[in-house]
Design an enzyme around this catalytic site. Structure first.
Site, PDB file in Angstrom:
ATOM      1  NE  ARG A  40      -4.285  -1.663   1.560  1.00 35.90           N
ATOM      2  CZ  ARG A  40      -5.169  -2.260   2.352  1.00 35.90           C
ATOM      3  NH1 ARG A  40      -5.038  -2.192   3.652  1.00 35.90           N
ATOM      4  NH2 ARG A  40      -6.188  -2.903   1.842  1.00 35.90           N
ATOM      5  CE  LYS A 206     -22.103 -14.708   4.708  1.00 35.41           C
ATOM      6  NZ  LYS A 206     -22.224 -13.700   5.752  1.00 35.41           N
ATOM      7  N   GLY A 374      -9.906  -7.437  -3.269  1.00 28.04           N
ATOM      8  CA  GLY A 374     -10.169  -8.416  -2.224  1.00 28.04           C
ATOM      9  C   GLY A 374      -9.444  -9.731  -2.411  1.00 28.04           C
ATOM     10  N   GLY A 397     -13.991  -3.647  -0.205  1.00 25.42           N
ATOM     11  CA  GLY A 397     -15.372  -3.168  -0.152  1.00 25.42           C
ATOM     12  C   GLY A 397     -15.622  -2.037  -1.144  1.00 25.42           C
TER      13      GLY A 397
END
Ligand code: AMP
Length: 418
Positions: A40, A206, A374, A397
Site C-alpha cells: 500500500r 455469499k 479483495g 469493499g
C-alpha cells in the site's frame, strides 16, 4: 463526469493535503511494530513523485486499524513514515497528531517538495463520524485536496469526504491521485463499453454480498461464471442437495431471479457442474476465537448433489476446465471472488485454473483483465500471477460498491474536470 487528477494541478508552493491508504499489516517483534507488507505504501509512490516534481508540499493523512477514537500505540503510523522514507529515498517528517498546533507548525515550515505524514486520523472518533468541525480542523493546513485512498473512498469520513468539501467550498480543488485515477479508469470507464466477449467471473462466500454486482453486470456481460460457496445457494434453489455447504436459504429467490434475468438478456450464465467436497470431522479442539476446529477428511470430487456428510469447498476440475475455455476466448475479463477456499491447497486448484486462464487470455489474446479487489487479488498473488493481469484493484469493499454502480462519497467529493 471525469474527475480532476493530480496531473491537472498546478501546485508549486502549495500545501496539498493527501488522503492515502496506509492501512498496512503490522506485527509486533521485540516490542516494535514491524510492517509485514508494504504494497500500500509502494502504490502511493507515483502520485507522491508526481507531486514532488510539481513542487508541492505534501501532507499525508491515513488511518491504521481500528483504534476507535483512542490513541493506540500499536496503531501508530510512525513506522510507516520510516518505510516511506526508505522507499521514496528522501526525508519524510512525521507529526504525532493529525490536527492542532503541532501539525500547523510543521506544515508552515514545509518547503516545496517536502513530505509530512500525520498520525492516525482514526485516533479521533470524529473522523468516522465525518464531523464537520473536525474536517475543518484537518483542512486548516490544506490548500489543495488529493485523494489516493480508493480503498477508503466508499466511506464518508472526515478525511475522505469532509476535507474535500471544505477545500472545494472555499474555492480550492479536490483531485484524484494516480492510483485513484487508475481505479476509476479500470473499474469504471473500461467496463462501460467493454471489448467483447466480456466474461465476468464471480465467486466468494455469499450471494448476498455479490447480488448487486451480478445484477448490474448482467446488463453488460456476455458470460457470467459463478464459483465459490455462492454457487451452493443456486444449487439449493434448484432443489439440489448441498450437504453441509455454506448456503443462504433466504437468498434462493434472489438467485433464481438473477438466472431468469440472465435468460431474458441472453447472458450465458454458468454454474458449476462438479464440486470438490470434504467431510468435516470435529476435532474437539477450539480455535483462538473459541470456535470448534474441524478436520477436513475424504477430499473428493462429486457431480450434481453434495452428500449429506460433505461440505463443498471449490469448483471441480470439469467446471474449472469449462470456465477456462470460456475465459480464454474473452476480450474483457472482470474477476471478483475466488472459486473456492483457495487458502487451503487442497481446495485451490479450481481458483488456480481460472487464474491461469485469465493470464492466458491477457497474454495470448490481448484481453483486458481486471481483478476486482479483495480475495481474488490475494489468490492471484498466491499463484504468483499478480503481475500478469491488466489491473488489480487495491480496494476490497470499495471495489465491490463501485462495481455495483454505487456513488462512492470519496469520489463524489472530488472536483470535476472542466
Ligand atoms: P468473498 O470475501 O465473498 O470474496 O469471499 C472470499 C472467501 O470465501 C475466501 O476466504 C474463500 O476461502 C471463501 N470461499 C470461497 N469458496 C468457498 C467455499 N466453497 N466454501 C467455503 N468458503 C469459500
Amino acid at each position: 463526469m471525469a474527475k480532476l487528477t493530480v496531473r491537472d494541478l498546478d501546485v508549486r508552493g502549495k500545501r496539498v493535503f493527501m488522503r492515502v491508504d496506509y492501512n498496512v499489516p503490522l506485527e509486533e517483534r521485540d516490542g516494535q511494530m514491524v510492517i509485514t507488507d508494504n504494497t500500500r505504501i509502494v502504490e502511493t509512490l507515483p502520485t507522491l513523485k508526481c507531486l514532488i516534481e510539481k513542487g508541492a508540499r505534501v501532507i499525508l493523512t491515513a488511518h491504521l486499524g481500528r483504534p476507535k477514537g483512542k490513541r493506540e500505540a500499536t496503531m501508530s503510523l510512525q513506522p510507516v513514515s520510516v518505510r516511506l522514507q526508505e522507499l521514496l529515498g528522501r526525508p519524510v517528517s512525521f507529526v504525532g497528531d493529525c490536527i492542532g498546533e503541532s501539525v500547523e507548525k510543521a506544515a508552515m515550515a514545509m518547503k516545496d517538495g517536502d513530505i509530512l505524514l500525520l498520525e492516525n486520523v482514526r485516533y479521533y472518533a470524529e473522523e468516522e463520524a465525518n464531523d464537520a468541525g473536525f474536517a475543518a480542523k484537518l483542512a486548516k493546513v490544506a490548500e489543495v485536496y488529493v485523494n489516493d485512498a480508493f480503498g477508503a473512498a466508499h466511506r464518508a469520513h472526515a478525511s475522505t469526504e469532509g476535507v474535500a468539501r471544505v477545500v472545494t467550498g472555499r474555492g480550492g480543488v479536490a483531485a484524484a491521485g494516480l492510483l485513484m485515477e487508475r481505479e476509476l479508469k479500470f473499474l469504471g470507464d473500461e467496463l462501460e463499453n467493454p471489448a467483447r466477449p466480456f466474461v465476468v467471473i464471480l465467486g466468494g462466500a455469499k450471494v448476498s454480498d455479490k447480488i448487486k454486482v451480478i445484477d448490474r453486470l448482467l446488463e453488460k456481460a456476455d458470460s457470467i461464471l459463478i464459483g465459490g460457496a455462492m454457487a451452493y445457494t443456486f444449487k439449493l434453489a434448484h432443489g439440489i442437495a448441498t450437504g453441509k455447504s455454506l448456503v443462504e436459504p433466504d437468498f434462493q429467490a434472489t438467485a433464481l431471479a438473477a438466472e431468469k434475468k440472465a435468460a431474458q438478456l441472453k447472458v450465458d450464465f454458468q454454474l458449476p457442474t462438479d464440486t470438490v467436497v470434504a467431510t468435516p470431522v470435529d476435532t474437539g479442539k477450539l480455535n483462538k476465537k473459541g470456535k470448534p476446529v474441524f478436520e477436513m477428511t475424504q477430499v473428493r470430487v462429486v457431480k450434481g448433489g453434495i452428500p449429506a456428510d460433505a461440505e463443498g469447498f471449490s469448483i471441480g476440475p470439469e467446471t474449472a476446465a469449462h470456465f477456462a475455455k470460456i475465459i480464454q476466448g474473452a476480450k474483457t475479463i472482470l474477476w471478483n471472488g475466488p472459486m473456492g477456499m483457495f487458502e487451503d491447497a487442497r481446495f485451490a486448484e479450481g481458483t488456480n485454473v481460472v487464474a491461469r486462464a485469465v493470464v492466458d487470455a491477457t497474454v495470448k489474446n490481448g484481453a483486458k483483465s481486471i481483478i476486482g479487489g479483495g480475495d481474488s487479488v490475494k489468490a492471484l498473488n498466491k499463484a504468483g500471477l499478480g503481475d500478469k493481469v491488466t489491473f488489480m484493484s487495491t480496494g476490497g469493499g470499495a471495489s465491490l460498491e463501485f462495481l455495483e454502480g454505487a456513488v462512492l462519497p470519496g469520489v463524489a467529493a472530488l472536483s470535476d474536470k472542466r
